[in-house]
Design a protein around this motif. Structure first.
Motif, mmCIF file in Angstrom:
data_model
loop_
_atom_site.group_PDB
_atom_site.id
_atom_site.type_symbol
_atom_site.label_atom_id
_atom_site.label_comp_id
_atom_site.label_asym_id
_atom_site.label_seq_id
_atom_site.Cartn_x
_atom_site.Cartn_y
_atom_site.Cartn_z
ATOM 1 N N PHE A 192 21.904 6.235 -54.728
ATOM 2 C CA PHE A 192 22.406 7.586 -54.472
ATOM 3 C C PHE A 192 22.678 8.242 -55.826
ATOM 4 O O PHE A 192 23.249 7.625 -56.740
ATOM 5 N N TYR A 193 22.280 9.526 -55.933
ATOM 6 C CA TYR A 193 22.378 10.224 -57.207
ATOM 7 C C TYR A 193 23.413 11.326 -57.119
ATOM 8 O O TYR A 193 23.351 12.213 -56.277
ATOM 9 N N GLY A 194 24.412 11.260 -57.966
ATOM 10 C CA GLY A 194 25.432 12.292 -58.085
ATOM 11 C C GLY A 194 25.765 12.440 -59.553
ATOM 12 O O GLY A 194 24.880 12.517 -60.404
ATOM 13 N N LYS A 195 27.041 12.476 -59.871
ATOM 14 C CA LYS A 195 27.420 12.472 -61.280
ATOM 15 C C LYS A 195 26.986 11.173 -61.959
ATOM 16 O O LYS A 195 26.750 11.126 -63.155
ATOM 17 N N GLU A 196 26.917 10.135 -61.140
ATOM 18 C CA GLU A 196 26.407 8.856 -61.606
ATOM 19 C C GLU A 196 25.353 8.368 -60.605
ATOM 20 O O GLU A 196 25.129 8.976 -59.567
ATOM 21 N N ILE A 197 24.743 7.233 -60.914
ATOM 22 C CA ILE A 197 23.824 6.589 -59.976
ATOM 23 C C ILE A 197 24.589 5.491 -59.248
ATOM 24 O O ILE A 197 25.122 4.574 -59.868
ATOM 25 N N TYR A 198 24.649 5.628 -57.938
ATOM 26 C CA TYR A 198 25.374 4.649 -57.120
ATOM 27 C C TYR A 198 24.359 3.749 -56.409
ATOM 28 O O TYR A 198 23.341 4.225 -55.903
ATOM 29 N N GLU A 199 24.654 2.460 -56.378
ATOM 30 C CA GLU A 199 23.764 1.491 -55.761
ATOM 31 C C GLU A 199 24.526 0.654 -54.730
ATOM 32 O O GLU A 199 25.730 0.409 -54.882
ATOM 33 N N GLY A 200 23.804 0.221 -53.718
ATOM 34 C CA GLY A 200 24.431 -0.624 -52.705
ATOM 35 C C GLY A 200 23.407 -1.136 -51.703
ATOM 36 O O GLY A 200 22.241 -0.722 -51.699
ATOM 37 N N GLU A 201 23.838 -2.056 -50.876
ATOM 38 C CA GLU A 201 23.000 -2.629 -49.828
ATOM 39 C C GLU A 201 23.634 -2.389 -48.472
ATOM 40 O O GLU A 201 24.859 -2.469 -48.319
ATOM 41 N N SER A 202 22.797 -2.095 -47.505
ATOM 42 C CA SER A 202 23.257 -1.941 -46.130
ATOM 43 C C SER A 202 22.352 -2.769 -45.226
ATOM 44 O O SER A 202 21.237 -3.129 -45.598
ATOM 45 N N GLY A 203 22.863 -3.066 -44.051
ATOM 46 C CA GLY A 203 22.044 -3.818 -43.115
ATOM 47 C C GLY A 203 22.870 -4.754 -42.262
ATOM 48 O O GLY A 203 24.080 -4.584 -42.095
ATOM 49 N N GLU A 204 22.194 -5.780 -41.730
ATOM 50 C CA GLU A 204 22.834 -6.695 -40.790
ATOM 51 C C GLU A 204 22.405 -8.120 -41.101
ATOM 52 O O GLU A 204 21.277 -8.372 -41.534
ATOM 53 N N ARG A 205 23.338 -9.061 -40.871
ATOM 54 C CA ARG A 205 23.018 -10.475 -41.027
ATOM 55 C C ARG A 205 23.638 -11.266 -39.875
ATOM 56 O O ARG A 205 24.828 -11.127 -39.583
ATOM 57 N N LEU A 206 22.801 -12.077 -39.229
ATOM 58 C CA LEU A 206 23.244 -12.933 -38.128
ATOM 59 C C LEU A 206 23.060 -14.386 -38.536
ATOM 60 O O LEU A 206 21.957 -14.807 -38.890
ATOM 61 N N LYS A 207 24.146 -15.155 -38.476
ATOM 62 C CA LYS A 207 24.094 -16.578 -38.804
ATOM 63 C C LYS A 207 24.637 -17.376 -37.624
ATOM 64 O O LYS A 207 25.687 -17.043 -37.073
ATOM 65 N N MET A 208 23.903 -18.418 -37.246
ATOM 66 C CA MET A 208 24.319 -19.249 -36.119
ATOM 67 C C MET A 208 24.111 -20.719 -36.479
ATOM 68 O O MET A 208 23.091 -21.093 -37.055
ATOM 69 N N LYS A 209 25.081 -21.524 -36.100
ATOM 70 C CA LYS A 209 24.987 -22.964 -36.247
ATOM 71 C C LYS A 209 25.632 -23.597 -35.024
ATOM 72 O O LYS A 209 26.747 -23.239 -34.653
ATOM 73 N N TRP A 210 24.918 -24.513 -34.382
ATOM 74 C CA TRP A 210 25.479 -25.152 -33.202
ATOM 75 C C TRP A 210 24.889 -26.540 -33.032
ATOM 76 O O TRP A 210 23.828 -26.856 -33.587
ATOM 77 N N GLY A 211 25.582 -27.371 -32.278
ATOM 78 C CA GLY A 211 25.060 -28.714 -32.074
ATOM 79 C C GLY A 211 26.060 -29.642 -31.429
ATOM 80 O O GLY A 211 27.029 -29.222 -30.795
ATOM 81 N N ASN A 212 25.820 -30.942 -31.622
ATOM 82 C CA ASN A 212 26.644 -31.977 -30.995
ATOM 83 C C ASN A 212 26.763 -33.161 -31.948
ATOM 84 O O ASN A 212 25.798 -33.534 -32.623
ATOM 85 N N LEU A 213 27.947 -33.749 -32.010
ATOM 86 C CA LEU A 213 28.195 -34.979 -32.745
ATOM 87 C C LEU A 213 28.738 -36.012 -31.773
ATOM 88 O O LEU A 213 29.539 -35.685 -30.897
#
Length: 703
Positions: free
Chosen positions: A258-279
């Motif tokens: 993003f450009y304004g008085k300065e240059i702004y940077e960033g990340e957007s989005g989604e992350r799905l993490k799953m872990k499942w099981g049996n011991l």
């Protein structure tokens, strides 16, 4: 097992045929020799019992390159598979949560990988399986519909051995043998998928040159290990471990400037993490007191768990300010069981008596936490959690009495269950009987009473890690069932056998999800989102088999009804979702020679049921959908053909190499998976069926 071979068998019939022809078939004990009689064969007494060994499992058509225990069981009469390719077991009208899975006596809670595409049981270490649909012995309890009791191998006492297998989506490796000959043995097997390795280059190519980056990875692994000590001719101690885990990681991220008085940077989005099981971990001790009596002791721990997190964040740039909004949803759940079992068996001339006690302490710890932050504000956090505990003590006694042509197995199980300040006491009588009218004709009958104290909270009909196990409470009582089964079995010709059984089953305090649509079932106050009702199921099952040196062929046919009554949803009985009126399975294995054998299996059953609107009503408030009853529509019938071929070759050292080629759904029948409806221009409703699974070729190499 000697004297017969067949791909999928009604063990009750074949074992009785083998015994009647003078051939002896029984479970081999690794300790001192004991007296073997016809009453040592439980399949000759109990209705609804099927026994399978490792060879039978290995000869089944492999799906995606791997033989699968649950896929084999799904072909049997009286069992509905549910959604295609999944590991569902809907036995005699059950709802899929009422099956007891035991791995060397230890109960398991998560029994499938990839939502049910693969089961958690590695056939490389499976010695044999006992699968009960009715006629349950008194030593089993805690579930209503079936028992799948799996016994794994303990390793050879004299020679080292091993194998490895490479399939389409997974690989397996196993080592076993003596650490100290005749005294100490081990058996270790590991299985892992490599779908993550296959996906990585495909996703990398797709991401090339794009601002947004997608990452996706899925894998599963399970491991079985055992250590067995033969301390004396009368004592055997075994330590076992099982671990199975699934990992899923998916993200869509976009790098932004993003450009304004300065240059702004960033990340957007989604992350799905799953872990499942049996011991699961256990220690068992078998002590032979004398030639006729044995004592067994088992201590175990079992945990089913899941960890799911979903993180979403957005960026907004205004007035030269970069702001972020984020939302996090995290669900944690684990069900722990600490248990001990003690049993004593006494074999007499006409009686075999079994008595024992089981104790299990369970902990249920579900948690769901959501956190939301809007444009750099402080996050607001909501937590929904609970910690419940239960204790279950069971006593049982069985007496198998054999007098001539008549054999009767009397049993009684007494349960005491304590949870949430409530207690329940349930006697569960069991009786099974058989009478041999002639050397090759046997009639059987059984009555069983079963009680289930735990409930699986699921808002959809899939085996997902979002499902939760919870104990009975003051609002949601234990479930119960009563089942009567009758059958007749005959070896009516040299190579032929037939098996006909009928059953009638009633169920109380069944539950069904009645809340708003959500993939995550509620935690606190979950009882208010589930309705309690009744169920009944009845039908007949036919098996006709032919077994010769070259050809093994079997026909399975099921005629069944499965119905529910939930007064809060509908005032009368209605058909269950998996009320498949007819089911037909044709299977055959032909051995061309010692090196080549081919298997074919054709499956057909009436379509699953869905709830569909039948009319629309327009008024001042809008359009309303009218339904006659739940599950009022039937999807098209299901059918498919599977083929498998094994090419075997012996090496100079005597090892066997096997190349397996299998084809799932040979003629590419696009079977229905789900059904939706839409409004037509003339105001009518039209149904639309969706299919997902085409023809799937696969291969594997085993050495």
């Amino acid at each position: 097992m000697e004297g017969y071979r067949i791909l999928f068998i009604s063990s009750a019939l074949l074992l009785s045929c083998a015994l009647s022809s003078g051939q002896e078939s029984s479970r081999v004990d690794t300790l001192a020799a004991s007296v073997v009689t016809a009453q040592d064969n439980p399949a000759s007494i109990h209705t609804g019992l099927v026994r399978l060994d490792r060879k039978m499992l290995s000869e089944a058509p492999a799906v995606l390159g791997s033989p699968d225990v649950i896929k084999v069981i799904q072909n049997l009469p009286g069992v509905s598979a549910g959604t295609e390719l999944m590991s569902g077991l809907y036995v005699h009208g059950g709802d899929g949560s009422d099956n007891l899975f035991l791995l060397d006596g230890v109960p398991l809670y998560q029994v499938s990988h990839l939502g049910g595409l693969f089961s958690s049981f590695n056939t490389d270490v499976t010695d044999f399986i006992e699968f009960y649909k009715s006629g349950f012995p008194a030593r089993y309890g805690g579930r209503l519909s079936s028992v799948l009791d799996i016994t794994t191998s303990e390793g050879d006492r004299r020679d080292f051995g091993g194998s490895f297998s490479i399939g389409l989506l997974d690989g397996r490796i196993r080592f076993s043998g003596p650490i100290v000959k005749d005294k100490l043995t081990f058996d270790v097997a590991v299985r892992r998928s490599w779908l993550d390795a296959v996906l990585a280059p495909v996703i990398a190519i797709d991401n090339s040159g794009k601002d947004s980056q997608t990452r996706a990875s899925y894998s599963f692994m399970d491991a079985n290990a055992s250590l067995t000590c033969y301390a004396s001719p009368s004592d055997k101690v075994t330590f076992r471990f099982f671990g199975g885990t699934d990992w899923l990681d998916y993200s869509e991220r976009r790098y932004e400037k993003f450009y304004g008085k300065e240059i702004y940077e960033g990340e957007s989005g989604e992350r799905l993490k799953m872990k499942w099981g049996n011991l699961a971990a256990s220690a068992s001790w078998r002590h032979r007191l004398n030639s006729r009596s044995v004592m067994d002791a088992l201590a175990y721990f079992s945990r089913g768990y899941s960890n799911i997190s979903d993180d979403v964040n957005y960026l907004n740039f205004a007035d030269d300010v970069l702001a972020e909004a984020s939302y996090t949803d995290r669900t944690l759940s684990h069900t722990d069981a600490y248990g001990a079992k003690l049993g004593y068996t006494l074999s007499l001339e006409h009686n075999r008596i079994k008595v024992g006690a089981d104790y299990q302490h369970s902990r249920y710890a579900p948690l769901r936490q959501t956190s939301a932050s809007y444009w750099n504000s402080e996050p607001s956090v909501n937590t929904d959690s609970d910690l419940l505990m239960s204790d279950e003590l069971s006593l049982y006694a069985e007496d198998r009495m054999a007098y001539g042509s008549l054999t009767v197995d009397l049993g009684l199980r007494l349960d005491a269950y304590f949870s949430s300040g409530k207690s329940w006491f349930h006697p569960q009588p069991r009786i099974s009987a058989s009478y041999a009218f002639a050397p090759f004709i046997t009639a059987k009958a059984s009555y069983t009473s079963m009680v289930q104290y735990t409930h699986l909270l699921s808002s959809i009909f899939l085996d997902l890690p979002t499902n939760l196990w919870m104990p009975s409470t003051a609002k949601m009582k234990p479930s119960g069932s009563q089942q009567v089964a009758l059958g007749i079995h005959s070896c009516f010709a040299e190579y032929w056998h037939a098996d006909l059984e009928g059953y009638y089953k009633t169920m109380d305090n069944c539950i069904i999800y009645s809340g708003t649509t959500s993939i995550f079932p509620p935690i606190n106050g979950w009882e208010d989102n589930f309705a309690s009702g009744k169920g009944r199921a009845y039908g007949a099952e036919l098996e006709v088999g032919y077994v010769s040196e070259k050809l093994s062929a079997t026909l399975y046919y099921t005629l069944s009804w499965s119905e529910r009554l939930f007064a809060d949803l509908y005032p009368d009985w209605f058909y269950d979702r998996f009320d498949n009126r007819h089911k037909l399975t044709l299977m055959a294995t032909y051995r061309f020679n010692d090196n080549i054998d081919m298997t074919a299996a054709w499956n057909w059953h009436s379509g699953n049921r869905v709830t569909m609107p039948e009319q629309t009503l327009e008024d001042a408030l809008g359009v309303s959908l009218l339904f006659s009853r739940p599950y009022n529509a039937k999807m098209p019938d299901y059918h498919r053909l599977d083929l498998g071929c094994n090419f075997r070759r012996k090496t100079r050292r005597g090892n066997e190499r096997i190349w397996n080629v299998s084809i799932y759904n040979v003629y590419c029948r696009m079977n229905p998976v789900m059904m939706t409806f839409s409004h037509q221009e003339d105001g009518s409703l039209a149904a639309k069926v969706y299919s997902m699974v085409p023809i799937i070729p696969s291969f594997s190499y085993t050495h």
